[in-house]
Design a protein around this motif. Structure first.
Motif, PDB file in Angstrom:
ATOM      1  N   CYS A   1      -1.603  -4.781  -9.754  1.00  0.00           N
ATOM      2  CA  CYS A   1      -2.019  -3.809  -8.744  1.00  0.00           C
ATOM      3  C   CYS A   1      -0.911  -3.683  -7.692  1.00  0.00           C
ATOM      4  CB  CYS A   1      -3.308  -4.249  -8.056  1.00  0.00           C
ATOM      5  SG  CYS A   1      -4.669  -4.634  -9.162  1.00  0.00           S
ATOM      6  N   GLU A   2      -0.991  -2.618  -6.894  1.00  0.00           N
ATOM      7  CA  GLU A   2      -0.002  -2.403  -5.847  1.00  0.00           C
ATOM      8  C   GLU A   2      -0.697  -2.139  -4.527  1.00  0.00           C
ATOM      9  OE1 GLU A   2       2.813   0.591  -6.964  1.00  0.00           O
ATOM     10  OE2 GLU A   2       2.876  -0.087  -9.061  1.00  0.00           O
ATOM     11  N   VAL A   3      -0.162  -2.744  -3.456  1.00  0.00           N
ATOM     12  CA  VAL A   3      -0.669  -2.532  -2.106  1.00  0.00           C
ATOM     13  C   VAL A   3       0.515  -2.235  -1.199  1.00  0.00           C
ATOM     14  CG1 VAL A   3      -1.821  -3.570  -0.109  1.00  0.00           C
ATOM     15  CG2 VAL A   3      -2.672  -4.037  -2.420  1.00  0.00           C
ATOM     16  N   ASP A   4       0.479  -1.070  -0.541  1.00  0.00           N
ATOM     17  CA  ASP A   4       1.543  -0.668   0.373  1.00  0.00           C
ATOM     18  C   ASP A   4       0.997  -0.704   1.797  1.00  0.00           C
ATOM     19  OD1 ASP A   4       3.771   0.353   1.610  1.00  0.00           O
ATOM     20  OD2 ASP A   4       3.453   2.422   0.952  1.00  0.00           O
ATOM     21  N   PHE A   5       1.666  -1.452   2.666  1.00  0.00           N
ATOM     22  CA  PHE A   5       1.305  -1.470   4.086  1.00  0.00           C
ATOM     23  C   PHE A   5       2.032  -0.326   4.769  1.00  0.00           C
ATOM     24  CE2 PHE A   5       0.916  -6.016   2.844  1.00  0.00           C
ATOM     25  CZ  PHE A   5      -0.456  -6.151   3.073  1.00  0.00           C
TER      26      PHE A   5
ATOM     27  N   THR B   1       4.256  -3.822  -0.864  1.00  0.00           N
ATOM     28  CA  THR B   1       5.359  -3.052  -0.279  1.00  0.00           C
ATOM     29  C   THR B   1       5.024  -2.778   1.176  1.00  0.00           C
ATOM     30  OG1 THR B   1       5.778  -1.970  -2.409  1.00  0.00           O
ATOM     31  CG2 THR B   1       6.757  -0.954  -0.470  1.00  0.00           C
ATOM     32  N   LEU B   2       6.034  -2.748   2.011  1.00  0.00           N
ATOM     33  CA  LEU B   2       5.832  -2.424   3.425  1.00  0.00           C
ATOM     34  C   LEU B   2       6.814  -1.342   3.831  1.00  0.00           C
ATOM     35  CD1 LEU B   2       4.945  -4.678   6.341  1.00  0.00           C
ATOM     36  CD2 LEU B   2       7.062  -3.363   6.566  1.00  0.00           C
ATOM     37  N   THR B   3       6.318  -0.314   4.495  1.00  0.00           N
ATOM     38  CA  THR B   3       7.156   0.791   4.963  1.00  0.00           C
ATOM     39  C   THR B   3       7.302   0.683   6.474  1.00  0.00           C
ATOM     40  OG1 THR B   3       6.393   2.227   3.170  1.00  0.00           O
ATOM     41  CG2 THR B   3       7.373   3.308   5.082  1.00  0.00           C
TER      42      THR B   3
ATOM     43  N   LEU C   1       9.116 -11.418   4.726  1.00  0.00           N
ATOM     44  CA  LEU C   1       9.232 -10.449   3.636  1.00  0.00           C
ATOM     45  C   LEU C   1       9.981 -11.045   2.447  1.00  0.00           C
ATOM     46  CD1 LEU C   1      10.078  -7.273   5.743  1.00  0.00           C
ATOM     47  CD2 LEU C   1       7.889  -7.818   4.686  1.00  0.00           C
ATOM     48  N   GLU C   2      11.005 -11.832   2.724  1.00  0.00           N
ATOM     49  CA  GLU C   2      11.744 -12.467   1.647  1.00  0.00           C
ATOM     50  C   GLU C   2      10.920 -13.559   0.980  1.00  0.00           C
ATOM     51  OE1 GLU C   2      15.212 -11.753   0.378  1.00  0.00           O
ATOM     52  OE2 GLU C   2      14.027 -10.077   1.112  1.00  0.00           O
ATOM     53  N   GLN C   3      10.300 -14.387   1.790  1.00  0.00           N
ATOM     54  CA  GLN C   3       9.514 -15.492   1.249  1.00  0.00           C
ATOM     55  C   GLN C   3       8.380 -14.999   0.363  1.00  0.00           C
ATOM     56  OE1 GLN C   3       8.115 -18.272   4.226  1.00  0.00           O
ATOM     57  NE2 GLN C   3       6.331 -18.817   2.988  1.00  0.00           N
ATOM     58  N   GLU C   4       7.732 -13.918   0.768  1.00  0.00           N
ATOM     59  CA  GLU C   4       6.581 -13.385   0.030  1.00  0.00           C
ATOM     60  C   GLU C   4       6.981 -12.352  -1.017  1.00  0.00           C
ATOM     61  OE1 GLU C   4       3.683 -14.694   0.270  1.00  0.00           O
ATOM     62  OE2 GLU C   4       4.147 -15.993   1.970  1.00  0.00           O
ATOM     63  N   GLU C   5       8.270 -12.085  -1.145  1.00  0.00           N
ATOM     64  CA  GLU C   5       8.801 -11.127  -2.130  1.00  0.00           C
ATOM     65  C   GLU C   5       8.141  -9.759  -1.989  1.00  0.00           C
ATOM     66  OE1 GLU C   5       8.153 -13.470  -5.758  1.00  0.00           O
ATOM     67  OE2 GLU C   5      10.316 -13.816  -5.797  1.00  0.00           O
ATOM     68  N   ILE C   6       8.155  -9.249  -0.777  1.00  0.00           N
ATOM     69  CA  ILE C   6       7.557  -7.949  -0.478  1.00  0.00           C
ATOM     70  C   ILE C   6       8.644  -6.878  -0.491  1.00  0.00           C
ATOM     71  CG2 ILE C   6       6.369  -6.587   1.301  1.00  0.00           C
ATOM     72  CD1 ILE C   6       4.990  -9.189   2.165  1.00  0.00           C
ATOM     73  N   SER C   7       8.437  -5.833  -1.257  1.00  0.00           N
ATOM     74  CA  SER C   7       9.379  -4.722  -1.271  1.00  0.00           C
ATOM     75  C   SER C   7       9.285  -3.967   0.056  1.00  0.00           C
ATOM     76  CB  SER C   7       9.091  -3.790  -2.444  1.00  0.00           C
ATOM     77  OG  SER C   7       9.357  -4.456  -3.664  1.00  0.00           O
ATOM     78  N   VAL C   8      10.394  -3.347   0.441  1.00  0.00           N
ATOM     79  CA  VAL C   8      10.463  -2.740   1.771  1.00  0.00           C
ATOM     80  C   VAL C   8      11.107  -1.362   1.685  1.00  0.00           C
ATOM     81  CG1 VAL C   8      11.261  -3.016   4.149  1.00  0.00           C
ATOM     82  CG2 VAL C   8      10.712  -5.043   2.785  1.00  0.00           C
TER      83      VAL C   8
END
Length: 500
Positions: free
Chosen positions: A169-173, A206-208, A222-229
């Protein structure tokens, strides 16, 4: 081959796009996806056939020769035409040119929507006041507010439930500016990972962000949790600051750029196709910077290797909206950008421009090419109050509301809205029927189409023009890079000339 071209209903113009870009001639077979490098003679033959079809003429070697025999820059010989037609015939038999047209297919979906991605609007507020903001500088036409943890938790439960059999699944903040609600973002990431693991699923986050609050603490998270940006920067200082000031009117370029440069050095390897854990720096160009290729190169020179710059979507009366005469300048900017990208990559100084990335060998499935992003049934946006909408650009538009996380049955989406978005595919849009780029753009952005035509099935014309131009340059870049690869493999030996 000529029999096919005389068959009622087969249009060369809509099914084989032949064009001249830079110093080469190209033919793109729309239905098979095949790409052909042409010599000038073959290009001229295809264009003559296209013209004959459009005038309702029967396509024969004699008719083609009658046109080419007196044409510039030089007349054809009968033998030359026969050779070209023989080669075209071989490509037709191979199925790589004049391939069978895909027609009238309706995407097949399960009765109950399978939602694979959500956009969590964790902040309807922003610390910038971007003049072109479709979200009303962050408030989306309502009050400035932040999403609480409980609503975000319900949103994650929603996508885990409605994703059904899907493992990912994908979740974008999203916002506004989601980092105004950073503590809730952190809590939701922790909750989402645990909840997904219980179901043997994973969530890609992902976070915008506009980058203002992207300090070292946030970067480390963001790096630790491997969140795309996805980060926002419009380019040169004067361009960025004109459209993206702070709430008090102060310039934001200096602060934003400093933090973006710091962050991208932490993530040097990032997918050009926005896969895996990636970053992209996204800008917007307007009437004020039609030379936006200079903004892309400015970002590349800052060390930003993943860039996307999008055309503004504006009301005709807005000062920054595109005007009559702008389109040709925009096309020229894409041309210049394509040439510079090819040049820099040959010198190992390359970067990725999102709209020039095209996967010719592993493109999306047919359903995706017909229907695009899946807004309204595979992807939904969730407001801070828990209201559900087809995508982030529809948030606040009551006519498109799908439901609420606080309904008695929060997993039931409004059937008519789902039906309308599922029906808004390429074959339901009249303007797409004869467009050679129909399987590349999937009928354009739903939100842009509605904004300009008030209909999901009517396209935004300028968006179509820009998509076609970007695709031409993308195909050109792909061929030039292939030529360079062959040249390197042959240790600078000349590449054999290819007719088709």
């Amino acid at each position: 081959m000529l029999n096919l071209l005389n068959h009622e209903g087969y249009s060369l113009k809509k099914n084989v796009h032949s064009f001249h870009q830079g110093d080469i001639y190209i033919a793109h077979d729309v239905n098979s996806g095949s790409l052909h490098l042409l010599d000038e003679g073959t290009y001229r033959v295809l264009k003559v056939i296209e013209g004959l079809q459009e005038r309702g003429k029967f396509v024969t070697p004699e008719e083609i020769y009658r046109v080419l025999g007196h044409s510039e820059p030089s007349p054809f010989l009968n033998e030359e035409l026969a050779e070209i037609l023989d080669e075209l015939e071989e490509l037709y038999k191979e199925g790589t040119l004049f391939s069978k047209e895909i027609r009238g297919i309706t995407p097949n979906y399960p009765e109950k929507p399978v939602v694979k991605a959500i956009c969590l609007h964790v902040a309807h507020d922003c610390n910038l006041r971007c003049k072109y903001c479709f979200a009303g500088t962050g408030a989306f036409g309502g009050s400035r507010t932040l999403m609480n943890f409980e609503t975000g938790k319900k949103g994650i439960d929603f996508v885990l439930e409605l994703s059904g059999h899907r493992d990912h699944c994908e979740v974008d903040f999203f916002g506004g500016e989601p980092l105004l609600n950073f503590e809730v973002v952190k809590d939701l990431v922790e909750y989402g990972k645990k909840a997904a693991a219980v179901l043997n699923k994973t969530i890609k986050f992902t976070l915008t962000t506009n980058g203002v609050l992207l300090d070292e603490k946030v970067q480390s998270f963001l790096e630790q949790e491997e969140i795309s940006v996805v980060l926002s920067l419009d380019g040169r200082p004067e361009v960025h600051d004109r459209m993206r000031p702070f709430a008090g009117g102060q310039a934001s370029y200096s602060k934003v750029t400093q933090r973006i440069k710091q962050f991208v050095t932490k993530r040097p390897d990032s997918s050009p196709y926005a896969l895996g854990t990636y970053y992209y720096v996204r800008g917007t160009y307007t009437h004020f910077n039609l030379d936006f290729d200079r903004d892309v190169l400015h970002m590349a020179d800052l060390g930003i290797k993943q860039v996307s710059v999008e055309p503004v979507v504006a009301e005709p009366g807005d000062s920054y909206a595109f005007q009559d005469g702008d389109l040709e300048k925009i096309r020229e900017a894409y041309d210049r950008l394509g040439e510079e990208l090819v040049k820099r990559r040959a010198q190992d100084q390359g970067f990725n421009f999102f709209h020039f990335n095209i996967a010719l060998d592993q493109g999306p499935c047919l359903n995706k090419r017909l229907s695009g992003c899946g807004a309204g049934h595979e992807y939904v946006a969730i407001s801070p109050e828990g209201d559900l909408y087809p995508c982030h650009q529809f948030v606040g538009q009551e006519a498109y509301k799908l439901g609420s996380l606080y309904n008695p049955d929060p997993y039931h989406l409004k059937a008519q809205v789902v039906k309308d978005f599922r029906a808004a595919h390429v074959f339901s849009k009249p303007s797409c029927q004869d467009c050679w780029a129909r399987f590349a753009c999937s009928g354009g952005c739903h939100a842009a189409n509605v904004a300009f035509t008030q209909k999901l099935t009517e396209v935004y014309p300028l968006g179509c023009e820009l998509q076609r131009k970007r695709l031409e340059v993308a195909l050109y870049v792909n061929i030039k890079e292939s030529q360079q690869t062959y040249k390197n493999l042959l240790v600078a030996a000349p590449v054999p000339e290819v007719r088709c």
